[in-house]
Design a protein around this motif. Structure first.
Motif, mmCIF file in Angstrom:
data_model
loop_
_atom_site.group_PDB
_atom_site.id
_atom_site.type_symbol
_atom_site.label_atom_id
_atom_site.label_comp_id
_atom_site.label_asym_id
_atom_site.label_seq_id
_atom_site.Cartn_x
_atom_site.Cartn_y
_atom_site.Cartn_z
ATOM 1 N N TYR A 32 -4.539 11.064 13.856
ATOM 2 C CA TYR A 32 -3.280 10.970 13.049
ATOM 3 C C TYR A 32 -2.514 12.260 12.925
ATOM 4 N N TRP A 36 1.015 10.876 6.653
ATOM 5 C CA TRP A 36 0.917 9.655 6.061
ATOM 6 C C TRP A 36 1.042 9.685 4.728
ATOM 7 N N HIS A 74 4.771 4.404 5.072
ATOM 8 C CA HIS A 74 3.603 4.807 5.202
ATOM 9 C C HIS A 74 3.252 5.996 6.247
ATOM 10 N N TYR A 84 -0.167 9.048 19.704
ATOM 11 C CA TYR A 84 -0.443 7.990 18.650
ATOM 12 C C TYR A 84 0.317 6.726 18.846
ATOM 13 N N ASP A 165 -7.206 -1.115 6.808
ATOM 14 C CA ASP A 165 -6.548 -1.716 7.989
ATOM 15 C C ASP A 165 -7.431 -3.231 8.337
ATOM 16 N N ARG A 198 -13.717 1.299 15.389
ATOM 17 C CA ARG A 198 -12.218 0.830 15.128
ATOM 18 C C ARG A 198 -11.812 -0.377 15.052
HETATM 19 C C1 DGY Z 1 -3.652 3.668 12.032
HETATM 20 O O1 DGY Z 1 -3.011 3.714 13.006
HETATM 21 O O2 DGY Z 1 -5.004 3.379 12.315
HETATM 22 C C2 DGY Z 1 -3.208 3.769 10.735
HETATM 23 O O3 DGY Z 1 -4.302 3.133 9.862
HETATM 24 C C3 DGY Z 1 -2.129 2.984 10.696
HETATM 25 O O4 DGY Z 1 -1.522 3.320 9.379
#
Ligand code: DGY
Length: 422
Positions: A32, A36, A74, A84, A165, A198
């Motif tokens: 990440y 965020w 977000h 990413y 998510d 994931r």
């Molecule tokens: C991700 O990329 O996994 C995030 O949770 C999206 O905000």
């Protein structure tokens, strides 16, 4: 004991400082790499334990990304990072907000942490607060304008908006989407973290399809609301926004500003919370608004009722059972569910961030014993397994990203034995 305590406080501070990119904090390097929304609000809460000015700076860099319609994105893409996916070009929001960003929001925990930061040091905080209050209100108003179900609950238009998510709460709504025409894409998350932790490819196809739809409609809420393909009334957002409105009203009142409109929002959301109660099981759960059906899943978001100021005997019974069922409560999905998967993101793991919110709510409403169980179990998890993104609720095994900002923040502001001593 004292030695270990200081050592872990120091380590947590180092995690936050290590993720500090100069005024804003990333959740964790690699997985990440941007700012965020709710991660950043948690980080500010953590910074406030040792550096109030830095805490305000975090909040201000977050609100610097606010869109003209009040929406607080977000993700703020402050620098391009090809590691990413999906990045700024996929979202296609260029020119809408002041900073390159995603096109959806996230749980509005900021007002509650802003209140905590302000109460810690009003002398430093009041000027910051005065300039932030209208921005917070504009953001909450955006939710009230665009995300309220007919019953008064907050609904999400993308699973990422709830922050949970791949929760089972979205399964039925996700199954109604046929992700045609999304094209080839390359996920990056699974190169940072084991794919078994994931969301699945089926999830990602739909996440992406929803983002592409928003992009096509120019992220214009008035256009997007028509034939909304995904709309799920969500306990996370409903409870968190209700709590945030109460804290916003409190701060406004303390500074002699009006609260009528905010109080009206809170009354709507209180009705909305009740609508989320499962007709038979009586716990709070999500509703797929496209089918009108309750999803029937008991998740960690169900236990945010006390955080929103709603005390509930039925939920208290379920909480007591959940505290016994799991060595490290609260699982993000009931460990008795056949969909429970202890290390797969929001389908089972314990998240210190949710535990902290639930624990704050329990303490506020006088359930100190339960709050203390949750706090001490979370303390054990972090002190034995590090500042991971989340943990297995039965074994305590760490999962997801490491050196995570919000886990460090939760340690500093809530779980550490030094909390309350300072
Ligand atoms: C991700 O990329 O996994 C995030 O949770 C999206 O905000």
């Amino acid at each position: 004991m004292r030695k270990e305590k200081i050592f872990l406080d120091q380590k947590a501070q180092e995690v936050l400082e290590g993720n500090d990119k100069g005024g804003y904090t990333i959740p964790t390097a690699g997985l990440y790499p941007y700012q965020w929304n709710w991660d950043s609000a948690f980080a500010a809460w953590g910074f406030s334990v040792f550096d109030t000015k830095r805490a305000w700076r975090e909040i201000e860099t977050l609100f610097a990304g606010q869109w003209p319609n009040g929406m607080l994105p977000h993700i703020l893409f402050r620098q391009d990072d090809p590691d990413y996916f999906p990045g700024p070009t996929v979202w296609g929001t260029e020119g809408i907000g002041p900073i390159s960003s995603s096109g959806i929001s996230q749980p509005p925990v900021a007002a509650t942490f802003i209140r905590a930061i302000w109460e810690r040091d009003q002398q430093i905080g009041t000027d910051h607060l005065l300039s932030l209050l209208p921005k917070i209100k504009a953001w909450h108003k955006w939710f009230m304008n665009w995300r309220i179900s007919p019953e008064g609950a907050v609904f999400v238009t993308h699973p990422w908006e709830a922050g949970r998510d791949n929760s089972a709460d979205w399964d039925s709504a996700m199954a109604m989407i046929i992700p045609k025409g999304i094209g080839e894409y390359k996920r990056r998350d699974t190169s940072h973290v084991d794919p078994s932790m994931r969301p699945t490819k089926e999830d990602y196809d739909r996440y992406l399809w929803l983002v592409q739809r928003g992009n096509r409609l120019g992220w214009d809420e008035a256009r997007m609301v028509e034939e909304q393909p995904f709309a799920v009334a969500d306990p996370t957002l409903t409870f968190i926004l209700l709590r945030a409105n109460k804290d916003l009203a409190f701060m406004n009142k303390s500074l002699g500003l009006p609260t009528e409109e905010i109080d009206r929002w809170s009354r709507t959301l209180e009705m909305g919370c009740e609508s989320l109660r499962h007709p038979e099981s009586k716990y709070f759960n999500a509703i797929n608004l496209k089918s009108g059906e309750h999803t029937g899943y008991l998740t960690s978001a169900s236990f945010l009722c006390w955080y929103a100021g709603i005390s509930d005997e039925k939920m208290l019974d379920i909480l007591k059972r959940t505290l016994i069922d799991n060595l490290y409560p609260i699982p993000s999905l009931d460990s008795r569910s056949n969909k429970f998967d202890g290390l797969r993101y929001w389908r089972g793991p314990t998240w210190p961030v949710l535990n902290a919110l639930i624990g704050l709510g329990l303490s506020d409403m006088g359930y100190e014993k339960e709050a203390e169980i949750l706090r001490s179990k979370t303390r054990d998890l972090i002190s034995q397994n590090g500042f991971a993104e989340y943990f297995h609720p039965k074994t305590g095994a760490p999962g997801g990203g490491e050196a995570f900002s919000w886990t460090a923040a939760v340690w500093l502001a809530w779980a550490s034995p030094s909390v309350g001593e300072k």
